[in-house]
Design a protein around this motif. Structure first.
Motif, PDB file in Angstrom:
ATOM      1  N   LEU A   7      -7.781  -3.474   3.747  1.00 32.21           N
ATOM      2  CA  LEU A   7      -6.400  -3.271   4.671  1.00 32.21           C
ATOM      3  C   LEU A   7      -6.061  -4.627   6.025  1.00 32.21           C
ATOM      4  O   LEU A   7      -5.809  -4.755   6.807  1.00 32.21           O
ATOM      5  CB  LEU A   7      -6.389  -1.933   5.469  1.00 32.21           C
ATOM      6  CG  LEU A   7      -5.738  -1.292   3.968  1.00 32.21           C
ATOM      7  CD1 LEU A   7      -5.600   0.490   4.565  1.00 32.21           C
ATOM      8  CD2 LEU A   7      -3.612  -1.137   4.258  1.00 32.21           C
ATOM      9  N   LEU A  52      -6.014  -8.120   5.077  1.00 33.73           N
ATOM     10  CA  LEU A  52      -4.399  -8.767   4.854  1.00 33.73           C
ATOM     11  C   LEU A  52      -3.531  -8.566   5.176  1.00 33.73           C
ATOM     12  O   LEU A  52      -2.342  -8.944   5.375  1.00 33.73           O
ATOM     13  CB  LEU A  52      -4.736  -8.241   3.090  1.00 33.73           C
ATOM     14  CG  LEU A  52      -5.206  -9.059   2.219  1.00 33.73           C
ATOM     15  CD1 LEU A  52      -4.904  -8.104   0.783  1.00 33.73           C
ATOM     16  CD2 LEU A  52      -5.385 -10.182   1.889  1.00 33.73           C
ATOM     17  N   MET A  53      -3.547  -6.583   6.087  1.00 37.67           N
ATOM     18  CA  MET A  53      -2.646  -5.908   7.077  1.00 37.67           C
ATOM     19  C   MET A  53      -2.935  -6.794   8.213  1.00 37.67           C
ATOM     20  O   MET A  53      -1.636  -7.266   9.007  1.00 37.67           O
ATOM     21  CB  MET A  53      -2.548  -5.073   6.195  1.00 37.67           C
ATOM     22  CG  MET A  53      -1.346  -4.391   7.162  1.00 37.67           C
ATOM     23  SD  MET A  53      -1.755  -2.031   6.937  1.00 37.67           S
ATOM     24  CE  MET A  53      -0.608  -1.974   6.298  1.00 37.67           C
ATOM     25  N   PHE A  54      -4.097  -6.561   8.737  1.00 37.33           N
ATOM     26  CA  PHE A  54      -4.523  -7.156   9.906  1.00 37.33           C
ATOM     27  C   PHE A  54      -3.402  -6.637  10.941  1.00 37.33           C
ATOM     28  O   PHE A  54      -2.200  -7.716  11.948  1.00 37.33           O
ATOM     29  CB  PHE A  54      -4.560  -8.528   9.990  1.00 37.33           C
ATOM     30  CG  PHE A  54      -5.280  -9.019  10.447  1.00 37.33           C
ATOM     31  CD1 PHE A  54      -6.683  -8.773  11.298  1.00 37.33           C
ATOM     32  CD2 PHE A  54      -5.131 -10.017  11.628  1.00 37.33           C
ATOM     33  CE1 PHE A  54      -6.925  -8.778  13.060  1.00 37.33           C
ATOM     34  CE2 PHE A  54      -5.069 -10.484  13.675  1.00 37.33           C
ATOM     35  CZ  PHE A  54      -6.402  -9.891  13.326  1.00 37.33           C
TER      36      PHE A  54
END
Lengths: 103, 234
Positions: free
Chosen positions: B50, B53-55
């Motif tokens: 998370l 990749l989501m950051f």
């Protein structure tokens, strides 16, 4: 199931950031769009500051963050450097909480 | 020429210094996020995925807490997207300033979050031919990315974290930091009314709609004011 949520969530969040970057220049140059895009971060970031100052999940509260932001505002009016403004806010909130004067 | 170079050296040092301090302040919440992830049923790799990749912090906290409170995977995913929507507006604004291409552009997209955008826009857009804005965005984005991920890892492996970030006043510090970055962006009466309008809408909606929507709804103020002022001009 957890991996699905993690990866789908991340993919969507990247896609949202990406979409904004590929809007053709001629659309962004259009005067109305241009004006709106210039103003968007101002309303979004101001809203974020307001929520971060007054909201705790879904309720509005006045706690140590409010005097901390007030102190930051005074500091900003005197053109205090960024890092000092942040430290003044942190110290105000931390001190009020430490002495039990605010939550 | 030398004077310009010296000015740039001073400006550069100041920008990078501010970027690193933002990274450290935000990282304290990264520790909380890492701990929250692994205590609510995510594995360490999932929690790290998370952050890597989501950051985008708000989306990350939302997806984890929705899953933890018994929400379905689909609800959690949609809630995280909703939180991340404002980043689309940020990249619209930042892309022409950054002038990145190829892989650099894809990295810039990933680094487009509240802090990097606010830092980029807090600089004079014309200063040093735009270099100040670009350096502010990149140094903030990279410093937050590195420290946020490092902090997530620390939080994820050691559940007993450093204590409540609130006791250090970090919640107020982050709000004040963003406030200090919005401040120089307000250059006209229109800007000021948009800032106040956005803040008021978000606060008015906070008790009645789920978290995330109030901030997003503030965008309406920009749309209405932007549309009205450009019509008046033409």
């Amino acid at each position: 199931m957890m991996w699905f949520a993690v990866l789908a969530g991340a993919a969507g969040c990247y896609a949202l950031k990406f979409v904004g970057s590929v809007i053709p220049a001629h659309i962004l140059e259009q005067p109305t769009v241009k004006k709106i895009v210039l103003l968007l971060p101002i309303s979004l970031l101001s809203a974020l500051v307001a929520v971060q100052t007054f909201a705790t999940s879904q309720s509005l509260v006045v706690d140590a963050r409010v005097p901390a932001l007030a102190a930051a505002t005074v500091a900003l009016r005197f053109k205090t450097p960024f890092i000092l403004v942040v430290l003044i806010a942190a110290a105000t909130a931390a001190a009020l909480r430490y002495f039990g004067l605010a939550v | 020429m030398n004077a310009v170079l010296t000015d740039w050296n001073i400006a550069r040092r100041q920008i990078v210094g501010n970027a690193v301090s933002i990274g450290f302040a935000v990282a304290m919440y990264g520790v909380s996020f890492g701990a929250l992830g692994t205590t609510t049923g995510l594995t360490i790799p999932q929690t790290m995925a998370l952050s890597l990749l989501m950051f985008t912090g708000a989306s990350q906290f939302t997806i984890v807490s929705t899953l933890a409170s018994g929400g379905t995977a689909l609800t959690a995913v949609i809630a995280s997207w909703l939180m991340g929507t404002r980043n689309a507006a940020y990249s619209m604004r930042m892309t022409p300033i950054l002038k990145a291409s190829g892989a650099g552009r894809l990295v810039a997209v990933q680094l487009t979050i509240d802090e990097s955008t606010a830092m980029g826009l807090a600089q004079d857009e014309t200063a040093f031919e735009g270099r100040a804005s670009r350096l502010a965005f990149w140094s903030t984005g990279l410093s937050v990315y590195l420290l946020w991920n490092l902090a997530t890892f620390i939080g994820a492996i050691s559940v007993s974290a450093i204590g409540d970030p609130k006791s250090f006043g970090l919640d107020a510090a982050i709000a004040a930091g963003l406030f200090a970055l919005v401040w120089p962006q307000i250059k006209s009466r229109t800007d000021l009314s948009v800032a106040f309008g956005g803040a008021l809408i978000a606060l008015a909606l906070t008790p009645i709609v789920p978290p995330g929507i109030p901030v997003l709804a503030a965008a309406l103020v920009s749309v209405i004011v932007g549309w009205a002022t450009s019509r008046r001009l033409s």
